[in-house]
Design an enzyme around this catalytic site. Structure first.
Site, PDB file in Angstrom:
ATOM      1  N   ALA A  62       0.857  -1.185   0.000  1.00 41.92           N
ATOM      2  CA  ALA A  62       0.000   0.000   0.000  1.00 41.92           C
ATOM      3  C   ALA A  62       0.890   1.231   0.000  1.00 41.92           C
ATOM      4  O   ALA A  62       2.044   1.163   0.417  1.00 41.92           O
ATOM      5  CB  ALA A  62      -0.860  -0.010   1.257  1.00 41.92           C
ATOM      6  N   GLY A 101       0.508  -5.239   0.612  1.00 39.41           N
ATOM      7  CA  GLY A 101      -0.544  -5.252  -0.401  1.00 39.41           C
ATOM      8  C   GLY A 101      -0.044  -5.803  -1.728  1.00 39.41           C
ATOM      9  O   GLY A 101      -0.831  -6.349  -2.517  1.00 39.41           O
ATOM     10  N   GLU A 104      -0.375  -9.348  -1.481  1.00 41.16           N
ATOM     11  CA  GLU A 104      -1.815  -9.655  -1.474  1.00 41.16           C
ATOM     12  C   GLU A 104      -2.395  -9.621  -2.897  1.00 41.16           C
ATOM     13  O   GLU A 104      -3.284 -10.405  -3.227  1.00 41.16           O
ATOM     14  CB  GLU A 104      -2.555  -8.678  -0.549  1.00 41.16           C
ATOM     15  CG  GLU A 104      -2.256  -8.969   0.935  1.00 41.16           C
ATOM     16  CD  GLU A 104      -2.829  -7.934   1.887  1.00 41.16           C
ATOM     17  OE1 GLU A 104      -2.596  -6.731   1.645  1.00 41.16           O
ATOM     18  OE2 GLU A 104      -3.515  -8.323   2.849  1.00 41.16           O
ATOM     19  N   GLU A 124       3.576  -5.981   7.366  1.00 38.94           N
ATOM     20  CA  GLU A 124       2.680  -5.050   8.056  1.00 38.94           C
ATOM     21  C   GLU A 124       2.941  -4.961   9.553  1.00 38.94           C
ATOM     22  O   GLU A 124       2.794  -3.908  10.160  1.00 38.94           O
ATOM     23  CB  GLU A 124       1.213  -5.448   7.806  1.00 38.94           C
ATOM     24  CG  GLU A 124       0.693  -5.082   6.420  1.00 38.94           C
ATOM     25  CD  GLU A 124       0.990  -6.144   5.365  1.00 38.94           C
ATOM     26  OE1 GLU A 124       1.863  -7.003   5.595  1.00 38.94           O
ATOM     27  OE2 GLU A 124       0.353  -6.097   4.293  1.00 38.94           O
TER      28      GLU A 124
HETATM   29  O1  ZOZ Z   1      11.072   0.722   0.758  1.00 39.75           O
HETATM   30  C1  ZOZ Z   1      11.391  -0.611   1.094  1.00 39.75           C
HETATM   31  C2  ZOZ Z   1      10.273  -1.125   1.938  1.00 39.75           C
HETATM   32  O2  ZOZ Z   1      10.464  -2.062   2.702  1.00 39.75           O
HETATM   33  N1  ZOZ Z   1       9.086  -0.490   1.841  1.00 39.75           N
HETATM   34  C3  ZOZ Z   1       7.973  -0.749   2.716  1.00 39.75           C
HETATM   35  C4  ZOZ Z   1       7.326  -2.036   2.426  1.00 39.75           C
HETATM   36  C5  ZOZ Z   1       6.116  -2.216   3.301  1.00 39.75           C
HETATM   37  O3  ZOZ Z   1       6.164  -2.049   4.513  1.00 39.75           O
HETATM   38  N2  ZOZ Z   1       5.001  -2.618   2.667  1.00 39.75           N
HETATM   39  C6  ZOZ Z   1       3.776  -2.845   3.364  1.00 39.75           C
HETATM   40  C7  ZOZ Z   1       2.962  -1.644   3.375  1.00 39.75           C
HETATM   41  S1  ZOZ Z   1       1.481  -1.866   4.290  1.00 39.75           S
HETATM   42  C8  ZOZ Z   1       0.472  -2.644   3.207  1.00 39.75           C
HETATM   43  O4  ZOZ Z   1       0.823  -2.929   2.113  1.00 39.75           O
HETATM   44  C9  ZOZ Z   1      -0.865  -2.987   3.764  1.00 39.75           C
HETATM   45  C10 ZOZ Z   1      -1.978  -2.911   2.780  1.00 39.75           C
HETATM   46  O5  ZOZ Z   1      -1.857  -3.058   1.609  1.00 39.75           O
HETATM   47  C11 ZOZ Z   1      -3.217  -2.709   3.444  1.00 39.75           C
HETATM   48  C12 ZOZ Z   1      -4.373  -2.457   2.507  1.00 39.75           C
HETATM   49  C13 ZOZ Z   1      -5.616  -2.577   3.306  1.00 39.75           C
HETATM   50  C14 ZOZ Z   1      -6.794  -1.884   2.738  1.00 39.75           C
HETATM   51  C15 ZOZ Z   1      -7.946  -2.039   3.692  1.00 39.75           C
HETATM   52  C16 ZOZ Z   1      -9.025  -1.095   3.428  1.00 39.75           C
HETATM   53  C17 ZOZ Z   1      -9.990  -0.979   4.588  1.00 39.75           C
HETATM   54  C18 ZOZ Z   1      11.641  -1.404  -0.211  1.00 39.75           C
HETATM   55  C19 ZOZ Z   1      12.216  -2.778   0.163  1.00 39.75           C
HETATM   56  C20 ZOZ Z   1      10.393  -1.555  -1.006  1.00 39.75           C
HETATM   57  C21 ZOZ Z   1      12.658  -0.645  -1.086  1.00 39.75           C
HETATM   58  O6  ZOZ Z   1      13.817  -0.374  -0.356  1.00 39.75           O
HETATM   59  P1  ZOZ Z   1      14.938   0.634  -0.932  1.00 39.75           P
HETATM   60  O7  ZOZ Z   1      15.993   0.716   0.114  1.00 39.75           O
HETATM   61  O8  ZOZ Z   1      15.302   0.234  -2.306  1.00 39.75           O
HETATM   62  O9  ZOZ Z   1      14.213   2.026  -1.084  1.00 39.75           O
HETATM   63  P2  ZOZ Z   1      13.634   3.009   0.035  1.00 39.75           P
HETATM   64  O10 ZOZ Z   1      13.179   2.260   1.224  1.00 39.75           O
HETATM   65  O11 ZOZ Z   1      14.583   4.128   0.230  1.00 39.75           O
HETATM   66  O12 ZOZ Z   1      12.315   3.536  -0.690  1.00 39.75           O
HETATM   67  C22 ZOZ Z   1      12.365   4.299  -1.878  1.00 39.75           C
HETATM   68  C23 ZOZ Z   1      11.285   5.333  -1.837  1.00 39.75           C
HETATM   69  O13 ZOZ Z   1      10.009   4.681  -1.860  1.00 39.75           O
HETATM   70  C24 ZOZ Z   1       9.209   5.092  -0.747  1.00 39.75           C
HETATM   71  N3  ZOZ Z   1       8.398   3.942  -0.326  1.00 39.75           N
HETATM   72  C25 ZOZ Z   1       8.819   2.671  -0.139  1.00 39.75           C
HETATM   73  N4  ZOZ Z   1       7.792   1.870   0.180  1.00 39.75           N
HETATM   74  C26 ZOZ Z   1       6.696   2.667   0.208  1.00 39.75           C
HETATM   75  C27 ZOZ Z   1       7.074   3.988  -0.107  1.00 39.75           C
HETATM   76  N5  ZOZ Z   1       6.209   5.003  -0.149  1.00 39.75           N
HETATM   77  C28 ZOZ Z   1       4.918   4.709   0.126  1.00 39.75           C
HETATM   78  N6  ZOZ Z   1       4.486   3.484   0.423  1.00 39.75           N
HETATM   79  C29 ZOZ Z   1       5.329   2.430   0.478  1.00 39.75           C
HETATM   80  N7  ZOZ Z   1       4.874   1.203   0.758  1.00 39.75           N
HETATM   81  C30 ZOZ Z   1      10.227   5.526   0.276  1.00 39.75           C
HETATM   82  O14 ZOZ Z   1       9.648   6.407   1.205  1.00 39.75           O
HETATM   83  C31 ZOZ Z   1      11.276   6.175  -0.578  1.00 39.75           C
HETATM   84  O15 ZOZ Z   1      10.773   7.443  -0.932  1.00 39.75           O
HETATM   85  P3  ZOZ Z   1      11.732   8.699  -1.116  1.00 39.75           P
HETATM   86  O16 ZOZ Z   1      10.824   9.809  -1.426  1.00 39.75           O
HETATM   87  O17 ZOZ Z   1      12.411   8.837   0.219  1.00 39.75           O
HETATM   88  O18 ZOZ Z   1      12.670   8.305  -2.201  1.00 39.75           O
END
Ligand code: ZOZ
Length: 693
Positions: A62, A101, A104, A124
């Site tokens: 998400a 998500g 999912e 999550e």
């Molecule tokens: O960014 C790393 C990561 O682990 N991201 C988070 C993954 C995560 O926790 N996903 C679960 C989210 S919760 C969810 O998904 C629940 C859901 O659907 C519920 C729906 C329910 C609906 C019910 C309705 C009643 C990752 C491994 C992906 C990449 O790592 P990197 O080290 O390569 O890069 P980062 O961490 O520096 O990230 C790059 C830029 O992307 C932004 N970002 C990452 N994941 C995001 C996200 N922004 C929004 N949402 C995410 N999930 C991150 O902030 C960064 O941004 P900038 O601007 O700093 O570059």
């Protein structure tokens, strides 16, 4: 550019998500997916559908920044239902991470194909929530609750191979993953109605339920105070007790309650604060870090050895330098023993241990640093020693080498002035044990070259650390604030609290250890020595040290440690000593509630944090929070001291500090101008803009 692009590959419609950087499921992506599936579903030229993604990630989940806002239609569970009920088979082509998500989405598809490098998980739990779009219902149906529950409880992703072993993916494709998914989709189309995860019951056997209940009982013992862990158990149990639709509804209700909880808000805040901290104000993204192929660490003590391990763990050769062979041998033996422990515990293979040990070379004399791209000094904390080392290094290190000090409070410009290359001198403050603790304070003195700062930050990430850039001042950010808590703890003792009451309040707040147990563990003589060098006094702490009560290592400190016990016991002698100090100062001792203790300890830290921001030592309140979360075990679900202050209300903190300042006569407890201004304006720290550190 469309967020979801639909293209035909023969009779397969490929819907490709393109929402950089990580293909988060924003409202636009959800709408695009729903539209693509509907369009392909009604297109007579299409027999099957593939959901694929552009870029490195499949879908990172998400869009976390949308949480807490009113949900925009279509919500993810509805999109997933449309995918799962599609009459034409839908196959996920997972080329990168499929998280939350994102996984999912894949679970709602009728089959999954992954690239070897793909990683799949439901993280999550780390955000204080549980999956909310069917993860708790579909994953157990696919692989059994006994395998699904630990994945969701740890939040750790699994590799493509592991996923194949579990039956989470149908195939690991070595070549073009979209091609393989398209072939599988056509094959499914030729076989009639596609298999739906929601209908699968074969993995949910009585044995699976028994194994799940055992895991759930264990998790309740260990994490009974984590509401999301308990909600996860309840949701997963639903796969055995409820029809699919009811299980989905129960999961969503639990998700909604958790997502609105302050604890999840704090964890989401920290997620973004950590990524924000990686951006250094005033340094353009175009500034290239210097290449680091070889390192040297000066000082083979606990700290130096730990830092050398960080390099070896990252595959970078490192020379560990001392003044005598005996010290090298001791240092290398300590490192070998730590690696050996990991091998015994099963977290490291013997082969990896040998590889890592081979990357660390011991050497006597600074001359061995001649070919290092970076030299990190972790010698004795005394300015004279540091100046001598840096002066000598100036004549030894190659041009362009970075000279870093691991000092935890000394002035970096004074150290830099011992060289003719102050632009290459920086602070890199690791935390003990350096091979474990995530935090790296990168201390940026005026005059250091931008690419040196960029290198320290990039290197920190390569070493698996969370680097935060801070300005130069005594104790930098973390220890400067900690000093306030230490002073506040001593004040509390004199005012009437006892060590075990203070420690109990702090552990109830969420820290693993209270300040006095911590001090006994680290050694009370450390602070004593520092106070003496600064001409400062702390009546209780000094008296304990004068009596030889240095903590665990002497069997007594604030507590007693009979026969090597690790948990301290109350000592009437210490309590009498504290009462004596109160009496000498004419203080009538009184009792404190746990809330009062927490406020008296944390408010002065927040005040110091505000001063640190005023002085530009930290660029953002979030940087301070990331320091406390990663270096000082601040409870993650409280988001760090500045976030916590916002949740309390800065006006409340100002009033409490004013009362403390009046009671103690200590002017340093007066609220800082920034704290006062924000409180008067009814604002929180979160409303401050970033400034150059
Ligand atoms: O960014 C790393 C990561 O682990 N991201 C988070 C993954 C995560 O926790 N996903 C679960 C989210 S919760 C969810 O998904 C629940 C859901 O659907 C519920 C729906 C329910 C609906 C019910 C309705 C009643 C990752 C491994 C992906 C990449 O790592 P990197 O080290 O390569 O890069 P980062 O961490 O520096 O990230 C790059 C830029 O992307 C932004 N970002 C990452 N994941 C995001 C996200 N922004 C929004 N949402 C995410 N999930 C991150 O902030 C960064 O941004 P900038 O601007 O700093 O570059």
């Amino acid at each position: 550019m469309e967020l979801v692009q639909l293209a035909l590959r023969g009779r397969v419609a490929v819907a490709t998500i393109a929402n950089p950087p990580v293909n988060a499921l924003s409202a636009g992506v959800r709408a695009g997916l729903a539209e693509a599936v509907a369009k392909a579903g009604s297109d007579p030229a299409v027999d099957a559908i593939v959901i694929a993604a552009a870029g490195k990630a499949f879908i990172a989940g998400a869009d976390i920044s949308e949480f807490g806002k009113p949900p925009a239609a279509p919500i993810l569970p509805d999109v997933l239902e449309a995918i799962e009920t599609s009459a034409k088979p839908v196959v996920a082509a997972i080329q990168g991470v499929a998280l939350g998500g994102g996984l999912e989405v894949a679970l709602a598809c009728h089959a999954r194909v992954a690239s070897p490098a793909a990683r799949l998980g439901l993280p999550e739990i780390k955000l204080g929530i549980i999956p909310g779009a069917g993860g708790t219902q579909r994953l157990p149906r696919l692989i059994g609750a006994a395998k699904a529950f630990p994945m969701m409880l740890s939040g750790e992703p699994v590799s493509a191979d592991k996923a194949a072993e579990y039956g989470l993916v149908d195939m690991v494709a070595l070549g073009d993953v979209v091609e393989a998914a398209a072939a599988l989709a056509l094959d499914l189309a030729s076989k009639g109605a596609p298999p739906r995860t929601a209908d699968r019951m074969e993995a949910l056997t009585p044995a699976d339920r028994e194994a799940f209940e055992a895991l759930a009982a264990d998790a309740t013992k260990k994490s009974g105070d984590m509401p999301n862990a308990m909600a996860l158990i309840e949701a997963v149990r639903g796969v055995f007790t409820l029809p699919f639709a009811e299980g989905m509804a129960a999961e969503r209700a639990l998700f909604r309650t958790l997502v609105a909880d302050e604890r999840s808000k704090a964890l989401r805040y920290a997620f973004f604060a950590e990524r924000e901290a990686a951006k250094v104000p005033g340094i353009e993204a175009s500034v290239k870090p210097r290449p680091i192929a070889k390192a040297a660490v000066i000082g083979a003590g606990t700290m130096g050895g730990g830092i050398a391990m960080c390099f070896a763990n990252a595959g970078i050769p490192v020379t560990l330098i001392e003044t005598e062979q005996g010290q090298i041998d001791n240092g290398m033996n300590r490192v070998a023993a730590i690696y050996e422990m990991s091998v015994t515990r099963g977290s490291l293979t013997a082969e990896k241990r040998d590889e890592r040990m081979a990357l660390i070379t011991g050497a006597v004399g600074l001359a061995a640093a001649h070919d290092a791209d970076i030299v990190i000094e972790a010698a004795f904390e005394e300015m004279g020693v540091k100046k001598q080392i840096f002066g000598a290094l100036d004549g030894i290190a190659k041009p362009g080498a970075i000279l870093a000090s691991n000092t935890s409070y000394l002035d970096i410009p004074t150290i830099a002035a011992a060289t003719k290359r102050p632009q290459d001198v920086i602070g890199m403050h690791f935390f003990s044990p350096a091979n474990v603790m995530k935090l790296l304070e990168v201390v940026r003195p005026a005059g250091v070259a931008d690419d040196v700062v960029a290198t320290a930050v990039a290197l920190g990430r390569t070493l698996g650390k969370v680097p935060v850039v801070v300005g130069n001042c005594f104790g930098f950010v973390g220890n400067r604030m900690l000093a306030q808590r230490t002073r506040a703890a001593e004040r509390l003792l004199i005012a009437g609290a006892l060590p075990h009451e203070v420690d109990a309040a702090v552990t109830a707040f969420g820290f693993k250890m209270g300040p006095f147990a911590m001090s006994d563990l680290a050694g009370n003589d450390i602070g004593w020595r520092t106070r003496k060098s600064l001409g400062k006094k702390a009546a209780v702490a000094d008296a304990l040290c004068e009596a030889g009560r240095f903590g665990q290592k002497t069997g007594k400190g604030y507590y007693l440690y009979p026969a090597g016990a690790r948990a301290g016991q109350r000592d009437p002698e210490v309590e009498a000593l504290i009462a004596r100090v109160s009496a000498e100062r004419g203080v009538t001792r009184r009792s404190f509630t746990a809330d009062e203790i927490v406020a008296r300890l944390m408010d002065p830290m927040v005040n110091e944090g505000a001063r640190i921001l005023e002085e530009g030592i930290a660029a953002r309140p979030g940087d301070i929070d990331i320091i406390w979360l990663n270096g000082y075990n601040w409870p993650a679900w409280r988001g760090g001291p500045m976030h916590w202050a916002d949740t309390v209300g800065l006006d409340v903190i100002v009033k409490r500090l004013e009362a403390q300042a009046a009671e103690s006569g200590d002017a340093t407890l007066e609220p800082s101008p920034l704290l006062r201004r924000l409180a008067t304006e009814g604002k929180g720290f979160s409303e401050l803009k970033a400034q150059a550190a």
